[in-house]
Write a protein that holds these residues in place. Structure first.
Motif, PDB file in Angstrom:
ATOM      1  N   GLY A  37      17.150   6.139  46.863  1.00 54.14           N
ATOM      2  CA  GLY A  37      17.510   6.802  48.422  1.00 54.14           C
ATOM      3  C   GLY A  37      15.795   6.286  48.898  1.00 54.14           C
ATOM      4  N   ARG A  38      16.146   8.039  49.531  1.00 47.64           N
ATOM      5  CA  ARG A  38      15.110   9.043  49.829  1.00 47.64           C
ATOM      6  C   ARG A  38      14.003   9.733  49.428  1.00 47.64           C
ATOM      7  NH1 ARG A  38      18.139  12.638  54.428  1.00 47.64           N
ATOM      8  NH2 ARG A  38      16.663  11.467  55.776  1.00 47.64           N
ATOM      9  N   ARG A  39      13.778   8.906  47.834  1.00 44.53           N
ATOM     10  CA  ARG A  39      13.045  11.052  46.134  1.00 44.53           C
ATOM     11  C   ARG A  39      12.221   9.387  45.998  1.00 44.53           C
ATOM     12  NH1 ARG A  39      17.179  14.738  43.776  1.00 44.53           N
ATOM     13  NH2 ARG A  39      16.596  16.464  45.464  1.00 44.53           N
ATOM     14  N   HIS A  40      10.535   9.193  45.505  1.00 41.30           N
ATOM     15  CA  HIS A  40      10.189   8.480  44.851  1.00 41.30           C
ATOM     16  C   HIS A  40      10.233   9.081  42.950  1.00 41.30           C
ATOM     17  CE1 HIS A  40       8.109   6.842  48.314  1.00 41.30           C
ATOM     18  NE2 HIS A  40       8.193   8.219  48.618  1.00 41.30           N
ATOM     19  N   TYR A  41      10.175   8.513  42.748  1.00 38.06           N
ATOM     20  CA  TYR A  41      10.811   8.404  41.396  1.00 38.06           C
ATOM     21  C   TYR A  41       9.875   7.925  40.038  1.00 38.06           C
ATOM     22  CZ  TYR A  41      15.001  10.171  41.638  1.00 38.06           C
ATOM     23  OH  TYR A  41      16.350  10.996  42.211  1.00 38.06           O
ATOM     24  N   PRO A  42       9.097   8.045  39.297  1.00 32.38           N
ATOM     25  CA  PRO A  42       8.458   7.141  37.524  1.00 32.38           C
ATOM     26  C   PRO A  42       9.132   5.763  37.515  1.00 32.38           C
ATOM     27  CG  PRO A  42       8.198   9.267  37.455  1.00 32.38           C
ATOM     28  CD  PRO A  42       9.668   9.377  38.483  1.00 32.38           C
ATOM     29  N   VAL A  43       8.905   5.006  37.276  1.00 32.12           N
ATOM     30  CA  VAL A  43       9.561   3.794  37.253  1.00 32.12           C
ATOM     31  C   VAL A  43      10.176   4.079  35.796  1.00 32.12           C
ATOM     32  CG1 VAL A  43       9.525   1.146  36.529  1.00 32.12           C
ATOM     33  CG2 VAL A  43       8.729   2.399  38.521  1.00 32.12           C
ATOM     34  N   LYS A  44       9.056   4.563  34.522  1.00 34.33           N
ATOM     35  CA  LYS A  44       9.871   4.647  33.498  1.00 34.33           C
ATOM     36  C   LYS A  44      10.940   6.163  33.490  1.00 34.33           C
ATOM     37  CE  LYS A  44       6.801   3.140  30.940  1.00 34.33           C
ATOM     38  NZ  LYS A  44       7.610   2.111  29.245  1.00 34.33           N
ATOM     39  N   GLN A  45      10.639   6.718  34.499  1.00 31.89           N
ATOM     40  CA  GLN A  45      12.144   8.005  34.085  1.00 31.89           C
ATOM     41  C   GLN A  45      13.515   6.777  34.843  1.00 31.89           C
ATOM     42  OE1 GLN A  45      11.978  11.294  37.553  1.00 31.89           O
ATOM     43  NE2 GLN A  45      13.278  12.275  36.851  1.00 31.89           N
ATOM     44  N   VAL A  46      13.692   5.798  35.947  1.00 25.01           N
ATOM     45  CA  VAL A  46      14.656   5.769  36.572  1.00 25.01           C
ATOM     46  C   VAL A  46      14.691   4.468  35.335  1.00 25.01           C
ATOM     47  CG1 VAL A  46      15.795   3.396  38.409  1.00 25.01           C
ATOM     48  CG2 VAL A  46      13.727   6.140  38.655  1.00 25.01           C
ATOM     49  N   GLY A  47      14.445   3.902  34.624  1.00 26.42           N
ATOM     50  CA  GLY A  47      14.300   2.658  32.924  1.00 26.42           C
ATOM     51  C   GLY A  47      15.296   4.065  32.068  1.00 26.42           C
ATOM     52  N   GLU A  48      15.278   4.920  32.083  1.00 28.68           N
ATOM     53  CA  GLU A  48      15.437   6.116  30.998  1.00 28.68           C
ATOM     54  C   GLU A  48      17.150   5.848  31.381  1.00 28.68           C
ATOM     55  OE1 GLU A  48      13.726   9.330  27.932  1.00 28.68           O
ATOM     56  OE2 GLU A  48      13.080   9.590  30.260  1.00 28.68           O
ATOM     57  N   VAL A  49      16.673   6.127  32.960  1.00 33.65           N
ATOM     58  CA  VAL A  49      18.522   6.585  33.174  1.00 33.65           C
ATOM     59  C   VAL A  49      19.560   5.457  33.416  1.00 33.65           C
ATOM     60  CG1 VAL A  49      19.687   7.627  34.912  1.00 33.65           C
ATOM     61  CG2 VAL A  49      17.443   8.786  34.346  1.00 33.65           C
ATOM     62  N   ILE A  50      18.652   4.481  33.725  1.00 29.25           N
ATOM     63  CA  ILE A  50      19.672   3.473  33.973  1.00 29.25           C
ATOM     64  C   ILE A  50      20.106   3.007  32.531  1.00 29.25           C
ATOM     65  CG2 ILE A  50      19.836   2.989  35.921  1.00 29.25           C
ATOM     66  CD1 ILE A  50      17.533   0.226  35.475  1.00 29.25           C
TER      67      ILE A  50
END
Length: 106
Positions: A37-50
């Motif tokens: 979207g418009r936000r910068h997330y750590p890759v590991k955080q996104v990986g944990e969620v998905i």
């Protein structure tokens, strides 16, 4: 898109990743990051969620590869960009000396 993260197969869709990250506050980025979207997330955080797996179960490169293939913009860790030019040809000692600067001769 089918991908394998931490030896488990996942069918990821860009819209589902966007929906999963909606409303999740980004943690401070200290390593590799992804723009969702418009936000910068750590890759590991996104990986944990998905994946609903612990961050220790997968590598950032696995998630980065999958998110890049989905069309997300991924960025390397700050300060880990490849060194080009003269510094790449210096010995480790000479490179460290160059980072510290040259002594001032009075």
């Amino acid at each position: 898109m089918r991908c394998v993260i931490a030896r488990f197969p996942f069918d990821l869709v860009k819209t589902e990743v966007l929906a999963a990250m909606k409303g999740i506050k980004p943690e401070p980025v200290v390593g590799e990051s992804v723009i969702v979207g418009r936000r910068h997330y750590p890759v590991k955080q996104v990986g944990e969620v998905i994946t609903r797996q612990d961050r220790r179960d997968f590598t950032a490169s696995e998630v980065t590869r999958a998110l890049t293939r989905l069309g997300f913009t991924c960025r390397p860790a700050p300060g880990l960009a490849p060194v080009a030019g003269v510094a790449a040809r210096l010995s480790p000692l000479a490179a460290a000396s160059a980072m510290l600067g040259t002594p001032v001769v009075a």
